[in-house]
Write a protein that holds these residues in place. Structure first.
Motif, PDB file in Angstrom:
ATOM      1  N   GLU A   9       0.855  -1.185   0.000  1.00 55.78           N
ATOM      2  CA  GLU A   9       0.000   0.000   0.000  1.00 55.78           C
ATOM      3  C   GLU A   9       0.887   1.229   0.000  1.00 55.78           C
ATOM      4  O   GLU A   9       1.928   1.254   0.649  1.00 55.78           O
ATOM      5  N   LEU A  10       0.446   2.232  -0.724  1.00 52.65           N
ATOM      6  CA  LEU A  10       1.103   3.526  -0.683  1.00 52.65           C
ATOM      7  C   LEU A  10       0.164   4.445   0.075  1.00 52.65           C
ATOM      8  O   LEU A  10      -0.973   4.662  -0.345  1.00 52.65           O
ATOM      9  N   VAL A  11       0.618   4.968   1.203  1.00 47.85           N
ATOM     10  CA  VAL A  11      -0.231   5.797   2.052  1.00 47.85           C
ATOM     11  C   VAL A  11       0.400   7.178   2.225  1.00 47.85           C
ATOM     12  O   VAL A  11       1.610   7.344   2.039  1.00 47.85           O
ATOM     13  N   ARG A  12      -0.436   8.131   2.557  1.00 49.44           N
ATOM     14  CA  ARG A  12       0.056   9.472   2.866  1.00 49.44           C
ATOM     15  C   ARG A  12      -0.432   9.829   4.257  1.00 49.44           C
ATOM     16  O   ARG A  12      -1.619   9.768   4.553  1.00 49.44           O
ATOM     17  N   MET A  38       8.775  10.398  -6.627  1.00 50.97           N
ATOM     18  CA  MET A  38       8.617   8.993  -7.012  1.00 50.97           C
ATOM     19  C   MET A  38       7.148   8.606  -7.086  1.00 50.97           C
ATOM     20  O   MET A  38       6.763   7.807  -7.941  1.00 50.97           O
ATOM     21  N   VAL A  39       6.348   9.164  -6.204  1.00 52.32           N
ATOM     22  CA  VAL A  39       4.908   8.874  -6.224  1.00 52.32           C
ATOM     23  C   VAL A  39       4.320   9.327  -7.556  1.00 52.32           C
ATOM     24  O   VAL A  39       3.520   8.615  -8.167  1.00 52.32           O
ATOM     25  N   PHE A  45       6.329   3.885 -13.933  1.00 52.65           N
ATOM     26  CA  PHE A  45       7.160   2.769 -13.516  1.00 52.65           C
ATOM     27  C   PHE A  45       6.392   1.445 -13.603  1.00 52.65           C
ATOM     28  O   PHE A  45       6.901   0.447 -14.116  1.00 52.65           O
ATOM     29  N   LEU A  46       5.159   1.433 -13.118  1.00 55.41           N
ATOM     30  CA  LEU A  46       4.361   0.203 -13.153  1.00 55.41           C
ATOM     31  C   LEU A  46       4.049  -0.219 -14.578  1.00 55.41           C
ATOM     32  O   LEU A  46       4.041  -1.416 -14.895  1.00 55.41           O
ATOM     33  N   SER A  47       3.812   0.734 -15.450  1.00 52.11           N
ATOM     34  CA  SER A  47       3.544   0.432 -16.855  1.00 52.11           C
ATOM     35  C   SER A  47       4.765  -0.213 -17.517  1.00 52.11           C
ATOM     36  O   SER A  47       4.644  -1.202 -18.240  1.00 52.11           O
ATOM     37  N   VAL A  48       5.937   0.355 -17.271  1.00 49.81           N
ATOM     38  CA  VAL A  48       7.175  -0.200 -17.837  1.00 49.81           C
ATOM     39  C   VAL A  48       7.428  -1.593 -17.280  1.00 49.81           C
ATOM     40  O   VAL A  48       7.754  -2.527 -18.017  1.00 49.81           O
TER      41      VAL A  48
END
Length: 58
Positions: A9-12, A38-39, A45-48
């Motif tokens: 998970e990416l959280v803020r 980076m966010v 990044f995920l697409s690549v």
């Protein structure tokens, strides 16, 4: 049958981004701060990554 090994998970929180990775098998959690720059690049990044991993499948 699928077996979940990791969950991410990416959280803020309070304006700080954090990547939280849960190791489901070992029942551990790692938290790493992530720079906002980076966010913003994460979708690219995920697409690549997806396209590179997808080429190896047959």
């Amino acid at each position: 049958m699928e077996t979940l090994l990791y969950a991410a998970e990416l959280v803020r929180e309070d304006g700080v981004y954090k990547l939280v990775v849960k190791d489901v098998v070992r029942d551990t959690v790692q938290v790493t701060p992530v720079p906002e720059s980076m966010v913003a690049r994460l979708p690219t990044f995920l697409s690549v990554l997806s396209s590179k991993l997808g080429r190896g499948r047959r």
